[in-house]
Write an enzyme that holds these catalytic residues in place. Sequence first.
Site, PDB file in Angstrom:
ATOM      1  CG  ASP A 174       1.571   4.873   5.821  1.00 18.77           C
ATOM      2  OD1 ASP A 174       1.109   3.907   6.449  1.00 18.77           O
ATOM      3  OD2 ASP A 174       2.065   5.867   6.380  1.00 18.77           O
ATOM      4  CG  ASP A 201      -0.074  -0.083   2.527  1.00 17.76           C
ATOM      5  OD1 ASP A 201       0.377   0.970   2.997  1.00 17.76           O
ATOM      6  OD2 ASP A 201       0.147  -1.204   3.040  1.00 17.76           O
TER       7      ASP A 201
END
Length: 292
Positions: A211, A209
């Site tokens: 974040d 991802d």
Amino acid sequence: MAQAVLGVIGGSGVYDLPGLEEIREELIASPWGEPSDAVRIGRVGNTKVVFLPRHGRGHRLSPSDINYRANIDVLKRAGVTDIISVSACGSYKPELYPGLFVLVDQFVDRTYRRESSFFGKGCVAHVSMARPVGPRLQERIAEAAAAEGIEVRRGGTYVCMEGPQFSSYAESVTYRSLGFDVIGMTNMPEAKLAREAEITYATIAMVTDYDCWHSEHDDVDVAQVLEVVRTNAQKAARLVARVARDFPAEREPCPAGSHHALDHAIMTAPALRDPELVQKLDAVAGRVLERS
């Protein structure tokens, strides 16, 4: 040099290592407490491999509840000379996209609830963490990735947060502004303890991802992380298996000095060392304690 034994620590979503042959399972006792799970010992080609799921099978342990000292100690007792850590992480760089593997070479420790050393009152030691990743081990991972057609990026800084919550937006933009590359919850104090145990260490950081700093992407959640991990678990297993197949029979000296990290590190005079602590250090530091 000693026989080379490859240890693999599996992170979130990586609870097994496909491709292991002649497998036996062993729950190794440690004076540092309970490890995350039994180790699975087997072979890939001619290389002995020891696998340990960091969170335990079924993901029973949060990053803060893992007994990192026991994990490293049991791997040392199993003869492990080199550790590959497979870890999920968030990215602070647009070019480090979800699904990419990053071979980090530096760590920043932002944890605060974890025991971070085997040494302490009664036997004090200081090891260098200037180069926490074994350059030759990392090179072997990069070569294996090229052979398998797996894209990796070499180099970068992994900041380790305490967790178990994901970052706040303020934390995310702060760490990004500091130039960090990825963020995770588990490689510290693991890398420090591996260094104290004179085990060469390297990380395959699987980006899951961005974040929460990236305005064009949703905030990170568990479902998102696990979706990317599931997609990449077989790729990670293939990469580790390729490293193992091409691994040397004997341990290589580490250019960063991990194979003799305890040389001149212990400060406490032999007569003043705590016998109980010294006994617990038999696997981790036996090489240097026996001769002093």
